[in-house]
Structure formats: structure tokens, C-alpha cells
Design a protein around this motif. Structure first.
Motif, PDB file in Angstrom:
ATOM      1  N   ALA A  36     -22.394   2.816 -41.207  1.00 40.90           N
ATOM      2  CA  ALA A  36     -22.304   4.171 -40.610  1.00 40.90           C
ATOM      3  C   ALA A  36     -23.410   4.979 -41.102  1.00 40.90           C
ATOM      4  O   ALA A  36     -23.866   5.995 -40.455  1.00 40.90           O
ATOM      5  N   PHE A  37     -24.051   4.626 -42.135  1.00 38.77           N
ATOM      6  CA  PHE A  37     -25.171   5.118 -42.773  1.00 38.77           C
ATOM      7  C   PHE A  37     -26.512   4.842 -41.915  1.00 38.77           C
ATOM      8  O   PHE A  37     -27.542   5.611 -41.522  1.00 38.77           O
ATOM      9  N   ALA A  38     -26.466   3.335 -41.530  1.00 42.61           N
ATOM     10  CA  ALA A  38     -27.679   2.918 -40.714  1.00 42.61           C
ATOM     11  C   ALA A  38     -27.591   3.675 -39.230  1.00 42.61           C
ATOM     12  O   ALA A  38     -28.646   4.049 -38.867  1.00 42.61           O
ATOM     13  N   ARG A  39     -26.509   4.231 -38.738  1.00 45.30           N
ATOM     14  CA  ARG A  39     -26.427   4.659 -37.593  1.00 45.30           C
ATOM     15  C   ARG A  39     -27.071   6.280 -37.795  1.00 45.30           C
ATOM     16  O   ARG A  39     -27.363   6.771 -36.303  1.00 45.30           O
ATOM     17  N   CYS A  40     -27.282   6.645 -38.857  1.00 49.02           N
ATOM     18  CA  CYS A  40     -27.967   8.142 -38.835  1.00 49.02           C
ATOM     19  C   CYS A  40     -29.241   7.935 -38.845  1.00 49.02           C
ATOM     20  O   CYS A  40     -29.994   8.592 -38.618  1.00 49.02           O
ATOM     21  N   LEU A  41     -29.730   6.678 -38.945  1.00 47.18           N
ATOM     22  CA  LEU A  41     -31.387   6.399 -38.542  1.00 47.18           C
ATOM     23  C   LEU A  41     -31.730   5.526 -37.632  1.00 47.18           C
ATOM     24  O   LEU A  41     -32.872   5.701 -37.120  1.00 47.18           O
ATOM     25  N   TYR A 261     -37.551   0.494 -29.091  1.00 48.78           N
ATOM     26  CA  TYR A 261     -36.675   0.850 -27.940  1.00 48.78           C
ATOM     27  C   TYR A 261     -37.168   1.959 -26.956  1.00 48.78           C
ATOM     28  O   TYR A 261     -36.514   2.210 -25.906  1.00 48.78           O
ATOM     29  N   ASP A 262     -38.434   2.579 -27.177  1.00 52.12           N
ATOM     30  CA  ASP A 262     -38.789   3.542 -26.454  1.00 52.12           C
ATOM     31  C   ASP A 262     -37.927   4.683 -26.544  1.00 52.12           C
ATOM     32  O   ASP A 262     -37.577   5.299 -25.181  1.00 52.12           O
ATOM     33  N   ALA A 263     -37.275   5.095 -27.385  1.00 54.38           N
ATOM     34  CA  ALA A 263     -36.142   6.130 -27.542  1.00 54.38           C
ATOM     35  C   ALA A 263     -36.445   6.848 -28.430  1.00 54.38           C
ATOM     36  O   ALA A 263     -37.325   6.899 -29.466  1.00 54.38           O
ATOM     37  N   ARG A 264     -35.679   8.136 -28.621  1.00 52.50           N
ATOM     38  CA  ARG A 264     -35.940   8.951 -29.696  1.00 52.50           C
ATOM     39  C   ARG A 264     -35.319   8.657 -30.848  1.00 52.50           C
ATOM     40  O   ARG A 264     -34.092   8.315 -30.794  1.00 52.50           O
ATOM     41  N   ASP A 265     -36.123   9.050 -32.046  1.00 52.83           N
ATOM     42  CA  ASP A 265     -35.613   8.567 -33.136  1.00 52.83           C
ATOM     43  C   ASP A 265     -34.342   9.799 -33.749  1.00 52.83           C
ATOM     44  O   ASP A 265     -34.459  11.017 -33.082  1.00 52.83           O
ATOM     45  N   PRO A 266     -33.087   9.480 -34.249  1.00 51.09           N
ATOM     46  CA  PRO A 266     -32.258  10.317 -34.579  1.00 51.09           C
ATOM     47  C   PRO A 266     -32.552  11.479 -35.532  1.00 51.09           C
ATOM     48  O   PRO A 266     -32.219  12.621 -35.337  1.00 51.09           O
TER      49      PRO A 266
END
Length: 356
Positions: A36-41, A261-266
Motif C-alpha cells: 500500500a505504501f509502494a502505491r503512494c510512490l 512508463y511515460d506516465a505521471r509520478d504520483p
């Protein structure tokens, strides 16, 4: 079969499963709270559970203890430990019903405890058994069934025996292998030593990919930066799996989405990440989970930063105390000067930190 919570019943389409980067399954580390913490990153990195044995799933209660997770953790793979095709197939079906995006079979763990039950790296000596297990699991589910293994065990030949293993298991239906680029020595080395002592042989994994362009070949072992991850991808492998570094230095994951991934960082700063995690932490405390059981996964967040030691020390000394609540976390966070860090927490600095 226990019925999973309603929030866990949706199975993500594996057609969209991108394994470019993943965090390795690590016992006692890649728990639901770490994930869950990793998903914040990072929203895109594929996350793996700790290895869960078939016996724990089939006979352990409550099943939530072994399979529970939060929806925000997707994409999420369950790693299974076992060798009996019937039991593995049943557990794979259970995993799919709980909403996991992938089931991975552990053929790499060198622990004595799992060897005695024919689990983990010792299965590299029994490729036909692994192939039978994969075939049974695939008949039971529609999500991907993958294998994580070593380049060999003990006195096996890293070329001939690995090639034989891959060919037999692939014939059983597996098209995705994540290869830890070290041998495992089942006698004479501890599990910790098996992560460090046998030499890395990345070229063997590259060569395996060249020999099997139709298979998805991922690489694992000793990878510590996103720059190194990109270099492995440029060398021809399909994906990279990072282990201990992603746990001990979780900020490594903070610009995965933009770089790979060429996506926005959270999030853009470590404090943002901590604040993003706070509501989850409050919810876990309300569920009766002890503070230190969750915050132990954040001790490396401010690694190398001014105030980072104070942050770790405050949590280490206080989060385990009876009645410790969210205030302990807030106090620890306040010990790291946000203004000082903000001055250097641009995307460019994040890139430098992960490639140093």
C-alpha cells in the motif's frame, strides 16, 4: 472455499498487465502494508505478495490473513509455494476469485524449510513436476501463471540444465519466467548468503532471452537503480524485478512511472508520499493493527536525508508502545524539515538519486 470480500472480486484484465518493472516477493517485507505504501510512490509497478504456501491458503484461517489486500494495490500478483498440481490449481483458482492479476510459482527460494516440502529452488531439479503444476494451474484460471526461478542449483550446468528446465516448463504452458541471475546452493549457504554469495550472471539471462524470443524473460538479482533497470531492458530482457533495494530505499520507486512508463509520478516529495499514506495508516489503526507493524515499512523513506535518522529513531523507539497512534507518525514526520527537502526534491533530483 471462503468468499472474498466484495471489494476484492474484480479480476483485472491480464491483457493490460505490464511487467516492465516489478518489486520482488520478499518474506516479511512485501506485506499488504508495504505494498500500500509502494502505491503512494508508483501506480504502474507490478507488486508481488510474500510467498504463500498452498497449505496456508487451503488450511489456514482466516483466509484474509494470507490473501487480504487493498484494491489500491493493483496490479498485484500472488506468489505461491508448493509442488502438488492439484493443490496449486485449487489455490490459483482461489487467487483468481480474490482478484489477483497473476499467480507466480516460487522455484527460487533456497530455505531449508521449503526444501523439505519440495517448495522453491529445489524444484529446479524436477522440471517435469513444475510443468505439471503450471499446466494444472493454467487449466484452473484465466489469469497469467508465471514462474520465478534461479539460473540453477548446486552443481547444475548453468547452460544445459537451465535450458532443459525452461524448455520443459514452457512445454507445460508457461510463457513468462522471472530469472534470479544467481545459482542457489541448497547445501552450505544460508538463504541470506544465497542472495549475495553466488555470482551474478546477467549474460546468461540475456542469452536465454535471445534463445527464446517467444518467451517473456524477466531479470532479477542485485539490481539497485532505475538506470541499471533501463540498461537491462536495453540488453534485451522483457522486464526487471527489483528486490531489497525497493524495500530499504523505497524512494527508488518515486519516478518509475515517468521514467519507465511515460506516465505521471504520483508524488513529487517524500513528505507528499508520507501524507498520501496517512489515511491508509489511520484506517489500519482503526482495524486494530499496531502502529509499528505498518510504519516499519517506511523506515527507509528518508534514507540519506537530513533528519532521516531522527525519523527512523522516533518510529523505532515509539511505534511499538502500547496505545501508539497516528500522533507518533506525525511527530516523526515533523522531525524532517520539509522546506529543506523541498528545495532539492524536483524531478531532476529524483532521477539523480535513483541513478547514483
Amino acid at each position: 472455499m471462503n468468499t472474498p470480500p466484495a471489494s476484492l472480486t474484480t479480476v483485472a484484465s491480464h491483457d493490460r498487465l505490464d511487467r516492465t518493472l516489478s518489486v520482488a516477493p520478499m518474506m516479511e517485507w512485501t506485506t499488504r502494508d508495504y505494498r500500500a505504501f509502494a502505491r503512494c510512490l508508483t501506480k504502474r509497478t507490478l507488486l508481488y505478495t510474500e510467498m504463500v504456501t498452498t497449505g496456508a491458503i487451503l488450511h489456514g484461517t482466516p483466509r484474509e490473513r494470507f490473501l487480504g489486500y487493498d484494491d489500491l494495490e493493483h496490479p498485484l500478483a500472488l506468489q505461491l509455494g508448493g509442488s502438488d498440481p492439484v493443490e496449486l490449481a485449487e489455490c490459483a483458482a482461489i487467487a483468481q476469485s480474490w482478484g489477483y492479476d497473476e499467480v507466480n510459482l516460487n522455484v527460487g527460494c533456497p530455505s531449508d524449510r521449503v526444501q523439505n516440502n519440495l517448495i522453491g529452488a529445489c524444484l529446479m531439479a524436477h522440471p517435469e513436476k513444475v510443468a505439471d503444476a503450471v499446466e494444472a494451474m493454467q487449466r484452473a484460471v484465466s489469469i497469467p501463471v508465471t514462474v520465478k526461478c534461479r539460473i540453477g542449483i548446486d552443481d547444475q550446468d548453468e547452460d544445459a540444465d537451465l535450458e532443459r528446465f525452461i524448455e520443459i516448463v514452457a512445454a507445460g504452458g508457461c510463457d513468462t519466467f522471472i530469472i534470479h541471475a544467481r545459482k542457489a546452493w541448497l547445501q552450505g549457504l544460508s538463504p541470506k548468503e544465497n542472495r549475495e554469495v553466488p555470482p551474478l550472471n546477467y549474460e546468461r539471462v540475456y542469452r536465454l532471452k535471445r534463445q527464446h524470443p517467444d518467451l517473456h524473460i524477466g531479470i532479477n538479482g542485485g539490481i539497485k537503480t532505475l538506470t541499471a533497470s533501463q540498461e537491462h531492458l536495453e540488453s534485451g530482457v522483457d522486464s526487471v524485478m527489483i528486490g531489497r533495494e525497493a524495500y530499504q530505499n523505497p524512494w527508488l520507486l518515486a519516478d518509475v512511472d515517468s521514467r519507465l512508463y511515460d506516465a505521471r509520478d504520483p508524488v513529487m516529495t517524500r513528505h507528499e508520499a508520507a501524507r498520501a499514506f496517512r489515511p491508509y495508516l489511520v484506517e489500519r489503526l482503526a482495524q486494530g493493527v499496531k502502529l509499528n507493524h505498518v510504519t516499519r515499512h517506511l523506515l527507509g523513506l528518508f534514507q540519506g536525508c537530513p533528519g532521516g535518522r531522527r525519523f527512523r529513531r522516533h518510529l523505532s523507539e515509539n511505534a511499538h508502545r502500547e496505545g501508539a497512534g497516528i500522533g507518533v507518525f506525525d511527530d516523526a514526520l515533523g522531525m524532517v524539515d520539509e522546506r529543506q527537502l523541498d528545495a532539492t526534491s524536483t524531478s531532476a533530483t529524483k532521477v539523480a538519486a535513483t541513478s547514483s
